[in-house]
Design a protein around this motif. Structure first.
Motif, PDB file in Angstrom:
ATOM      1  N   ILE A 252       0.833  -1.206   0.000  1.00 57.49           N
ATOM      2  CA  ILE A 252       0.000   0.000   0.000  1.00 57.49           C
ATOM      3  C   ILE A 252       0.871   1.261   0.000  1.00 57.49           C
ATOM      4  O   ILE A 252       0.592   2.235  -0.711  1.00 57.49           O
ATOM      5  CB  ILE A 252      -0.933  -0.020   1.223  1.00 57.49           C
ATOM      6  CG1 ILE A 252      -1.944  -1.175   1.089  1.00 57.49           C
ATOM      7  CG2 ILE A 252      -1.660   1.302   1.385  1.00 57.49           C
ATOM      8  CD1 ILE A 252      -2.814  -1.371   2.305  1.00 57.49           C
ATOM      9  N   ARG A 253       1.960   1.226   0.757  1.00 53.78           N
ATOM     10  CA  ARG A 253       2.823   2.401   0.852  1.00 53.78           C
ATOM     11  C   ARG A 253       3.561   2.665  -0.460  1.00 53.78           C
ATOM     12  O   ARG A 253       3.694   3.816  -0.895  1.00 53.78           O
ATOM     13  CB  ARG A 253       3.831   2.211   1.995  1.00 53.78           C
ATOM     14  CG  ARG A 253       4.730   3.418   2.224  1.00 53.78           C
ATOM     15  CD  ARG A 253       5.613   3.243   3.437  1.00 53.78           C
ATOM     16  NE  ARG A 253       6.554   2.144   3.263  1.00 53.78           N
ATOM     17  CZ  ARG A 253       6.531   1.011   3.966  1.00 53.78           C
ATOM     18  NH1 ARG A 253       5.612   0.843   4.891  1.00 53.78           N
ATOM     19  NH2 ARG A 253       7.418   0.062   3.760  1.00 53.78           N
ATOM     20  N   ASN A 254       4.033   1.603  -1.118  1.00 52.37           N
ATOM     21  CA  ASN A 254       4.830   1.791  -2.332  1.00 52.37           C
ATOM     22  C   ASN A 254       3.989   2.152  -3.548  1.00 52.37           C
ATOM     23  O   ASN A 254       4.534   2.632  -4.541  1.00 52.37           O
ATOM     24  CB  ASN A 254       5.646   0.522  -2.623  1.00 52.37           C
ATOM     25  CG  ASN A 254       6.832   0.390  -1.689  1.00 52.37           C
ATOM     26  OD1 ASN A 254       6.932   1.107  -0.699  1.00 52.37           O
ATOM     27  ND2 ASN A 254       7.742  -0.510  -1.990  1.00 52.37           N
ATOM     28  N   THR A 255       2.690   1.869  -3.509  1.00 55.00           N
ATOM     29  CA  THR A 255       1.851   2.228  -4.653  1.00 55.00           C
ATOM     30  C   THR A 255       1.273   3.641  -4.512  1.00 55.00           C
ATOM     31  O   THR A 255       0.814   4.208  -5.511  1.00 55.00           O
ATOM     32  CB  THR A 255       0.687   1.231  -4.806  1.00 55.00           C
ATOM     33  OG1 THR A 255       0.004   1.088  -3.551  1.00 55.00           O
ATOM     34  CG2 THR A 255       1.194  -0.123  -5.251  1.00 55.00           C
ATOM     35  N   LYS A 256       1.317   4.198  -3.328  1.00 54.52           N
ATOM     36  CA  LYS A 256       0.714   5.520  -3.110  1.00 54.52           C
ATOM     37  C   LYS A 256       1.309   6.604  -4.015  1.00 54.52           C
ATOM     38  O   LYS A 256       0.553   7.410  -4.578  1.00 54.52           O
ATOM     39  CB  LYS A 256       0.862   5.910  -1.633  1.00 54.52           C
ATOM     40  CG  LYS A 256       0.184   7.224  -1.297  1.00 54.52           C
ATOM     41  CD  LYS A 256       0.308   7.534   0.185  1.00 54.52           C
ATOM     42  CE  LYS A 256      -0.343   8.870   0.529  1.00 54.52           C
ATOM     43  NZ  LYS A 256      -0.230   9.174   1.971  1.00 54.52           N
ATOM     44  N   PRO A 257       2.641   6.674  -4.209  1.00 52.92           N
ATOM     45  CA  PRO A 257       3.175   7.730  -5.093  1.00 52.92           C
ATOM     46  C   PRO A 257       2.673   7.631  -6.530  1.00 52.92           C
ATOM     47  O   PRO A 257       2.661   8.636  -7.245  1.00 52.92           O
ATOM     48  CB  PRO A 257       4.699   7.513  -5.022  1.00 52.92           C
ATOM     49  CG  PRO A 257       4.934   6.739  -3.784  1.00 52.92           C
ATOM     50  CD  PRO A 257       3.728   5.888  -3.584  1.00 52.92           C
ATOM     51  N   LEU A 258       2.268   6.447  -6.950  1.00 50.57           N
ATOM     52  CA  LEU A 258       1.835   6.270  -8.337  1.00 50.57           C
ATOM     53  C   LEU A 258       0.476   6.913  -8.597  1.00 50.57           C
ATOM     54  O   LEU A 258       0.047   6.989  -9.760  1.00 50.57           O
ATOM     55  CB  LEU A 258       1.779   4.776  -8.685  1.00 50.57           C
ATOM     56  CG  LEU A 258       3.124   4.035  -8.605  1.00 50.57           C
ATOM     57  CD1 LEU A 258       2.945   2.581  -8.980  1.00 50.57           C
ATOM     58  CD2 LEU A 258       4.149   4.681  -9.520  1.00 50.57           C
ATOM     59  N   LEU A 259      -0.224   7.355  -7.562  1.00 49.13           N
ATOM     60  CA  LEU A 259      -1.477   8.082  -7.785  1.00 49.13           C
ATOM     61  C   LEU A 259      -1.227   9.403  -8.496  1.00 49.13           C
ATOM     62  O   LEU A 259      -2.152  10.006  -9.036  1.00 49.13           O
ATOM     63  CB  LEU A 259      -2.181   8.339  -6.448  1.00 49.13           C
ATOM     64  CG  LEU A 259      -2.856   7.126  -5.798  1.00 49.13           C
ATOM     65  CD1 LEU A 259      -3.312   7.458  -4.397  1.00 49.13           C
ATOM     66  CD2 LEU A 259      -4.031   6.638  -6.639  1.00 49.13           C
ATOM     67  N   GLN A 260       0.017   9.853  -8.509  1.00 50.04           N
ATOM     68  CA  GLN A 260       0.362  11.091  -9.197  1.00 50.04           C
ATOM     69  C   GLN A 260       0.931  10.832 -10.585  1.00 50.04           C
ATOM     70  O   GLN A 260       1.470  11.737 -11.221  1.00 50.04           O
ATOM     71  CB  GLN A 260       1.375  11.880  -8.363  1.00 50.04           C
ATOM     72  CG  GLN A 260       0.867  12.231  -6.975  1.00 50.04           C
ATOM     73  CD  GLN A 260       1.924  12.890  -6.119  1.00 50.04           C
ATOM     74  OE1 GLN A 260       3.006  13.206  -6.578  1.00 50.04           O
ATOM     75  NE2 GLN A 260       1.616  13.104  -4.843  1.00 50.04           N
TER      76      GLN A 260
END
Length: 963
Positions: A252-260
């Motif tokens: 969950i933490r590593n995919t969060k930046p990909l929302l941008q």
């Protein structure tokens, strides 16, 4: 041009052909002429020929097979682009006879040094599997090998091959799970989409549901007959707080930046991952990213809005702040407008309904009649969902009945009919008004709805109903089939309630229906006649005719068309089509008990030992000699033999490699670790001179050689041999010779101390940890060196004439704390540490560390203690006493002592509770390894001047070491 002898002409021709292909023109007729140039020595021509062959090899298989030997030779080409292109062409030839050749080529390419070639090998796996599924087992071996690849270029392609060939082999992902999570940000965009979808399925099989905490009170009443003890046990189990698996949190933490991400597919993939596997409290961050995608083109908008429509049914709160983003624009196509209406309906509540109804009034006036009709249906759904505005909506719809547009009026009639079913008693006037519209409305659905309403409420409008039936009997033959069926129903209901006025009309209509062209109408007519008209043949059902026709009908339930799509994974083709598409992989249900998380552990430490056995050994021996005299005496002969076998420059290189390897294995790295390791080597030489004069002088020479790396390796090796022979033959008979050599050393050091004093001063400053906490004078003995090394090392001695330096208490102690254990990772237990800069009570060489433990849960945490320690050789920890229990929201501060061996190496250990153990690390800043020193201003300026001189002298030495 392709037949020309000049490469320039051929290259020009190939560029034109590839340009034709790019424009969509057919260039297959040129295949024979192009394939002749596949053996061209010009790399540019060969690349373009391969591009052409990839496009047309499947269509011209026979001609492509003639050049297969050329492709095989190209697989050995030194140019990686040629190797990859040859593999692509080979896998594009869809002929079963070359399957063994393709299989061999894929295996070789999977071990290629170029990640680009390995990426193409992963692409070829899918092509070969579709050509010959029998090769599945061999292909799985190649996939397993490629999954271990650390290149971001390969990761996305091999996961795509995994999803195509063996999506059920979750065991292949276990060891690579953390690597894929960490590489995710650097993978190309389409690879990110594939990996995220695969990891979503993986998470649903390996972790327990993070939503359980919301469902804890569902079965409270099921334990009525159980004993109090059993019920108490069950409630205790239910009250047990949910703790997320660290690997679950990692994803969950590593995919969060990909929302941008700039790619809409990546954002949509991350959004569906958060929707399906994250706690509901954390899913809110996806709403802003999805709303941002609504500024994209209409195709992207359509897919995003479909997914938002599904989400907004279950969790309205996600998108309520962005309500205005879903207002319809005049430039939106109809499909986008309809989806926005659907979302607005889902988000409607008592607070915003008035705003939405004003918006809907504008939409009803739209020139797009299909959209206007959809808006009226939306108003009807809002009226049924929110009882406070039902009357308002109904009045608004009645006003629309006077609209000039027939489609709007017809849709309003249909919606009003559904609303009146909910409360028919109160709205007799509306029914009378709608009966008058029968003369003007021609839309079959609207006419049928009015007739149904009059039939259901015929007792409330006894005057109007028979007249309506009379008008319908006149136009029966010209009506639509749907209207005819409702005329029959109206006639039957009026016959049962008002037979005096409608008996003849009913018989007339039944006779017309008996000979109608549509068989449904004929069947309905016969059924009604036998049911309502009594005769000798009538059965028992005739008695219940009135109950059958005039039974109370349930009110229609107006539901969203997206309600039944939630069982499909968001963002998939199946979700868009609302039907299971070929190749769709369903998300499994959460497991009740999480599988063993140790299957994802990778033994990195053992791997590092295998890679650098020699370097590791050379780093361990000096570390042991720093602090233990007994170990030093046992291993002095081993270290001396090592120094004899290798020159000084070689030992310096190996020392550097061992330092690099140890840094790779540690969890945290410092950018200044190189300079710290040099200081550590210098401090090592000084320590050894204090502990033991003879044998330690050898180690000091070796460590000083690592920091200086003099080019005169012959002189150094000879000196090491002499010093090592001294240590090996250490006895009373040789003590006189050694004392003489020490005298010579002292004399030479006194002569040159004015020139080389800066280096000596630096060592004395860096080695302040050697002093005791008590403020006492410190004597600095000079080491005994071999005569051949005195000339090189005499500048490193400590000046005996320097002023007395005393250790004092710190003037300033920063209260900055560092996170030792986060409360999420520690299942409610949080730990912070800071350095108080006070003398450690556990040992002179230890650094004092204060740890603050906080319990952020609502339950006691029992038996907090230090568990397994994973320390570098020589490092020691004095642990705190176990804490029996820590109250909820409680806090406690404990002290520890850590001997960092004068280095910034990480101290790794486990912080344990009664139920769990958590791996934690403490890495000290360089400044925390030093002790405060009191000195006069004159001495300070002296030391400062020495440090600047050291900086100037160290530059040529660094240049010699090629740093």
């Amino acid at each position: 041009m392709l037949e020309s002898n000049k490469d320039s002409a051929k290259l020009d021709a190939m560029k034109r052909i590839v340009g034709m292909i790019a424009k969509g023109k057919n260039a297959s007729e040129l295949f024979p002429a192009v394939v002749k140039n596949v053996a061209s020595k010009n790399i540019e021509i060969k690349k373009l020929v391969y591009v052409y062959l990839v496009r047309y090899a499947e269509e011209q298989q026979d001609l492509a097979l003639l050049s297969i030997s050329t492709f095989q030779r190209a697989l050995k080409d030194p140019n990686q682009l040629i190797r990859a292109s040859a593999l692509r062409v080979l896998s594009s030839i869809r002929v079963p006879i070359i399957v063994p050749i393709m299989m061999l080529a894929i295996k070789e390419a999977s071990a290629d040094l170029s990640p680009y070639v390995r990426k193409n090998a992963a692409h070829a796996i899918q092509k070969l599997y579709s050509l010959d599924p029998d090769q599945k087992e061999m292909l799985i071996e190649v996939i397993e090998k490629l999954l271990k690849d650390k290149s971001t270029l390969v990761a996305g392609s091999v996961v795509m091959a995994f999803e195509e060939v063996c999506p059920d082999r979750i065991d292949l992902i276990h060891k690579n799970y953390r690597k894929l999570c960490n590489l995710l940000v650097d993978v190309e965009e389409w690879g990110q989409v594939v990996i995220i979808h695969m990891l979503t399925r993986y998470a649903r099989t390996q972790f327990v549901s993070p939503w359980k905490e919301d469902d804890g009170l569902e079965d409270n009443e099921k334990n009525f007959y159980e004993s109090d003890d059993e019920q108490k046990e069950k409630t205790d189990q239910k009250k047990k707080p949910y703790t997320m698996d660290p690997d679950h949190r990692l994803l969950i933490r590593n995919t969060k930046p990909l929302l941008q991400s700039r790619n809409a597919a990546v954002v949509m993939a991350v959004a569906q991952l958060y929707w399906h596997i994250s706690p509901k409290s954390e899913a809110g961050i996806i709403s802003k990213s999805l709303v941002r995608l609504l500024r994209s083109n209409r195709e992207v908008q359509y897919i995003v809005l479909q997914n938002i429509a599904t989400m907004s049914i279950q969790r309205k709160g996600l998108f309520e702040p962005y309500l205005k983003s879903f207002y319809v624009r005049s430039t939106d196509p109809t499909m986008i407008k309809t989806l926005k209406l659907e979302i607005l309906t889902n988000l409607a509540n008592e607070a915003n309904i008035s705003t939405l109804l004003r918006e809907f009034q504008t939409y009803v006036k739209s020139q797009d009649k299909q959209f206007a009709a959809a808006t009226i249906q939306t108003i009807g759904r809002c009226a049924t969902n929110i009882s406070e505005v039902t009357d308002t909506c109904l009045n608004g719809l009645v006003c629309l009945l006077s609209n000039r547009d027939e489609i709007v009026v017809a849709e309003s009639v249909v919606v009003i009919k559904k609303l009146l079913q909910m409360q028919p008693v109160q709205h007799g006037e509306i029914i009378k008004h709608m009966a008058k519209l029968l003369d003007s409305i021609t839309v079959p659905v609207a006419r049928a709805s009015i007739l149904w309403l009059i039939g259901e409420n015929c007792e409330r409008v006894p005057v109007i109903a028979p007249d309506v039936l009379r008008k319908m009997a006149k136009s029966f033959t010209n009506e639509d089939d749907l209207v005819k069926l409702q005329i029959l129903n109206l006639a039957a209901k009026l016959y049962l309630t008002n037979s005096k006025q409608t008996k003849l009309l009913t018989q007339y209509i039944l006779n017309l229906g008996k000979y109608d062209q549509n068989y449904d109408i004929r069947d309905r007519t016969r059924f009604i006649r036998q049911l309502i008209v009594p005769n000798e043949k009538s059965g028992a059902l005739s008695k219940y005719a009135k109950k059958i026709f005039l039974a109370q009908k349930p009110a229609p339930l107006l539901e969203s068309p997206f309600k039944d799509r939630d069982h499909f994974q968001l963002g998939t083709l199946s979700h868009t089509l609302n039907t299971k598409a070929t190749g769709y992989l369903e998300l499994s249900n959460w497991p009740e008990v999480a599988p063993d998380p140790s299957v994802r552990d990778v033994e990195v430490v053992e791997l590092a030992k295998e890679l650098i056995p020699a370097g590791k050994a050379k780093k361990e021996n000096p570390a042991k000699k720093f602090y233990s005299e007994s170990e030093e005496e046992e291993e002095s002969s081993d270290s001396s033999s090592d120094s004899e076998s290798e020159s000084g420059s070689e030992s310096g290189e190996e020392g550097d490699s061992s330092e690099d390897s140890s840094e790779d294995s540690s969890s945290e790295q410092d950018s200044e670790s190189g300079s710290e390791s040099k200081g550590e080597n210098k401090r090592t030489a000084k320590r050894n001179s204090k502990i033991k004069e003879e044998s330690d002088s050898e180690d000091g020479e070796k460590e000083n050689e690592k920091s200086k790396t003099s080019n005169s390796s012959n002189a150094e090796s000879s000196s090491i041999e002499e010093s090592s022979s001294d240590s090996e033959s250490e006895s009373e008979s040789e003590s006189e010779i050694e004392s003489e050599s020490r005298k010579v050393t002292k004399e030479r050091e006194k002569k040159t101390k004015q020139d080389r004093n800066p280096l000596a001063k630096d060592i004395s400053l860096l080695d302040l940890d050697d002093f005791n906490p008590v403020s006492t004078p410190v004597a600095l003995p000079t080491p005994a060196l071999s005569p051949s090394l005195i000339a090189d090392l005499e500048g490193l001695n400590l000046s005996t004439s320097s002023s007395v330096i005393s250790v004092s208490t710190p003037v300033f102690v920063p209260m900055k704390t560092h996170v030792l254990l986060h409360r999420m990772s520690g299942k409610g237990l949080a730990a912070h540490y800071f350095f108080p800069r006070q003398p450690c009570i556990f040992g002179d060489k230890m650094v004092s560390v204060q740890i603050t433990l906080n319990n952020t849960t609502d339950q006691k945490i029992a038996n907090i203690h230090i568990g397994e320690k994973k320390l570098p050789i020589g490092m020691q920890i004095h642990v705190f006493n176990p804490i029996e229990s820590l109250e909820p929201e409680g806090s406690i501060t404990v002290s520890m002592g850590i001997d960092f061996c004068d280095s910034t190496q990480t101290a790794s250990f486990q912080l344990c509770t009664k139920d769990d153990c958590f791996n934690v690390n403490i890495q000290p800043p360089v400044g925390e390894l030093l002790l405060p020193v009191a000195m006069s201003e004159k001495d300070f300026k002296k030391e400062q001047a020495c440090l600047s001189a050291l900086h100037l002298l160290s530059k040529p030495r660094n240049a010699n070491r090629n740093e």
